[in-house]
Design an enzyme around this catalytic site. Structure first.
Site, PDB file in Angstrom:
ATOM      1  N   LYS A  81      -9.803  -0.285  -1.671  1.00  0.00           N
ATOM      2  CA  LYS A  81     -11.128  -0.557  -1.091  1.00  0.00           C
ATOM      3  C   LYS A  81     -11.916   0.710  -0.778  1.00  0.00           C
ATOM      4  O   LYS A  81     -13.137   0.717  -0.851  1.00  0.00           O
ATOM      5  CB  LYS A  81     -10.965  -1.421   0.166  1.00  0.00           C
ATOM      6  CG  LYS A  81     -10.588  -2.858  -0.173  1.00  0.00           C
ATOM      7  CD  LYS A  81     -10.651  -3.752   1.047  1.00  0.00           C
ATOM      8  CE  LYS A  81     -10.680  -5.222   0.665  1.00  0.00           C
ATOM      9  NZ  LYS A  81      -9.375  -5.685   0.112  1.00  0.00           N
ATOM     10  N   GLU A 103     -19.448  -7.322   6.117  1.00  0.00           N
ATOM     11  CA  GLU A 103     -18.826  -8.513   6.687  1.00  0.00           C
ATOM     12  C   GLU A 103     -17.368  -8.484   6.267  1.00  0.00           C
ATOM     13  O   GLU A 103     -17.009  -7.867   5.253  1.00  0.00           O
ATOM     14  CB  GLU A 103     -19.567  -9.767   6.236  1.00  0.00           C
ATOM     15  CG  GLU A 103     -19.041 -10.469   5.027  1.00  0.00           C
ATOM     16  CD  GLU A 103     -19.199  -9.705   3.745  1.00  0.00           C
ATOM     17  OE1 GLU A 103     -18.166  -9.541   3.085  1.00  0.00           O
ATOM     18  OE2 GLU A 103     -20.316  -9.285   3.378  1.00  0.00           O
ATOM     19  N   SER A 369      -2.760  -2.716  -5.960  1.00  0.00           N
ATOM     20  CA  SER A 369      -4.018  -2.518  -5.238  1.00  0.00           C
ATOM     21  C   SER A 369      -3.849  -2.047  -3.808  1.00  0.00           C
ATOM     22  O   SER A 369      -4.734  -1.395  -3.264  1.00  0.00           O
ATOM     23  CB  SER A 369      -4.837  -3.813  -5.265  1.00  0.00           C
ATOM     24  OG  SER A 369      -4.079  -4.894  -4.756  1.00  0.00           O
TER      25      SER A 369
HETATM   26  C1  LIG Z   1      -9.167  -6.799  -0.739  1.00  0.00           C
HETATM   27  C2  LIG Z   1      -7.961  -6.665  -1.539  1.00  0.00           C
HETATM   28  C3  LIG Z   1      -7.814  -7.302  -2.792  1.00  0.00           C
HETATM   29  C4  LIG Z   1      -8.841  -8.240  -3.380  1.00  0.00           C
HETATM   30  O1  LIG Z   1     -10.029  -7.647  -3.725  1.00  0.00           O
HETATM   31  P1  LIG Z   1     -10.539  -7.463  -5.234  1.00  0.00           P
HETATM   32  O2  LIG Z   1     -11.985  -7.271  -5.082  1.00  0.00           O
HETATM   33  O3  LIG Z   1     -10.176  -8.680  -5.996  1.00  0.00           O
HETATM   34  O4  LIG Z   1      -9.844  -6.254  -5.772  1.00  0.00           O
HETATM   35  C5  LIG Z   1      -6.658  -7.078  -3.520  1.00  0.00           C
HETATM   36  N1  LIG Z   1      -5.674  -6.293  -3.042  1.00  0.00           N
HETATM   37  C6  LIG Z   1      -5.768  -5.667  -1.845  1.00  0.00           C
HETATM   38  C7  LIG Z   1      -4.643  -4.820  -1.392  1.00  0.00           C
HETATM   39  C8  LIG Z   1      -6.904  -5.836  -1.051  1.00  0.00           C
HETATM   40  O5  LIG Z   1      -6.986  -5.216   0.134  1.00  0.00           O
END
Ligand SMILES: *Cc1c(COP(=O)(O)O)cnc(C)c1O
Length: 384
Positions: A81, A103, A369
């Protein structure tokens, strides 16, 4: 900008001028080498890029498939993020804005926005449903520590969609000095394109690291899809290659309405949060309730570019259930010493499934992610 028939700017009249201004400032930002080098410095020395491409030593040994992880979990804040919040905050600052609006549901995006605001000296107001504030005390404390104001929203169901309404209303009234920092590749144009660009650093690094470390591009890349920002950032730099692009959606408890967040596998075309995309809705167009064990994938829409990549056959999307994600969460922790976010565990599970059907010596890159420390409560609380 449209992605095939998807995307667009389905916004109230009062937001059209701020959206147009944003599109223009972003066009200049892209061409501004000073801005780009400032962003690169922030990504390197503040956020911790580049992130490693790690070839799993133990996982997939039985299948004989090389499974590599793109380690976005090692970034500051513990997820991808920050790539987006730093990019948008810098864009806002360079466009003369002094305040960020965001938000948040589970609070992860609010925290990443608060970090970017703090480091760039912008004030931050985060709208959050009163119910979510009660559930996410730790992230509220983090945001406040980082200098943000957290504003409770008590209207409607007092959760994320009510917070979105409030944030948009606030932006309409304050756009002259404020930027609305959206958290994924969703919303009205130009947001999906600019969030994609800020997250594309993932795929660009992955491309070069694959060639440098493994001497080849992967056969497939896999990423989880909530709104779809980590996935689109992984996919886009690989669009012109033969690499298979695979998104893992939240299959939740099963594919009945209300039990999942699989907008591409189960949705229909519609407008959500300012864009035409694939949406989980009933026959009358009422947005369906959603469920996922991971808050980040619990969303009734998806970025419009994914809807188009699916339609043109360039990317594939699969469903991964809560239970499969939890098994992958445990497996990666035990086999590799890496506790993934439950969102990312969906991508790991999809990769393991894929590996079963691939030839020996094939290579898969999974975008990890985020890290899973935030999810221990869910796992220990019986989510397993
Ligand atoms: C917020 C988040 C996501 C989902 O967001 P995308 O916009 O689909 O990438 C996925 N993995 C993690 C660790 C997150 O914090």
């Amino acid at each position: 900008m449209r992605f095939g028939e998807y995307g667009g700017r389905y916004a109230p009249e009062i937001l059209i001028a701020p959206l147009q201004e944003l599109a223009e400032s972003y066009a200049s930002f892209r061409e501004d080498s000073g801005a780009q080098s400032e962003l690169e410095t922030l990504l390197t020395s503040y956020a911790g890029r580049e992130t490693p491409l790690y070839r799993c030593r133990n996982l997939g040994r039985e299948t004989g498939v090389r499974i590599c992880l793109k380690r976005e979990d090692l970034l500051h804040g513990g997820a991808h993020k920050i790539n987006n919040t730093l990019g948008q905050a810098l864009l806002a600052k360079r466009s003369g804005k002094v305040r960020l609006i965001a938000e948040t549901g589970a609070g992860q995006h609010g925290v990443a926005t608060a970090m970017a605001g703090a480091v760039l000296g912008l004030s931050v107001e985060v709208f959050m449903g009163a119910v979510d504030i009660g559930r996410q005390a730790l992230n509220v404390a983090r945001m406040e520590l980082l200098g943000a104001t957290v504003t409770p929203v008590s209207s409607g169901s007092a959760t994320l969609s009510d917070a979105v309404d409030c944030a948009l209303r606030n932006w309409a009234a304050t756009a002259e000095n404020s930027h609305y920092l959206i958290g994924s590749c969703v919303g009205p144009d130009p947001f999906p394109g600019l969030v994609r660009d800020f997250q594309s650093v993932i795929g660009r690094e992955l491309y070069h690291q694959s060639l440098a470390l493994e001497g080849r591009l992967p056969d497939a890349v896999v990423a989880c899809v909530g709104g779809g920002s980590n996935a689109i950032g992984t996919f886009v730099p690989l669009l012109d290659t033969p690499v298979r692009l695979i998104g893992a959606e939240a299959g939740g408890r099963g594919l009945s309405p209300g039990d999942h967040g699989a907008s591409l596998s189960c949705g229909t075309p519609g407008v959500l949060h300012g864009a035409f995309t694939q949406v989980l809705q009933d026959a009358e167009g009422m947005i369906s309730p959603t469920h996922s064990i991971s808050a980040g994938l619990d969303y009734p829409g998806v970025g419009p570019e994914h809807a188009n990549l699916r339609d043109i056959g360039r990317a594939e999307y699969v469903c991964v259930s809560d239970a499969e994600a939890v098994s992958a969460f445990r497996l990666l922790s035990k086999k590799e010493g890496i506790i993934p976010a439950l969102e990312s565990a969906h991508a790991v599970a999809a990769a393991l499934r894929l590996a079963e059907d691939m030839d020996r010596g094939s290579m898969i890159v999974v975008t990890l992610s985020g890290r899973g420390d935030k999810d221990l409560g869910t796992i220990l609380g019986g989510g397993a």
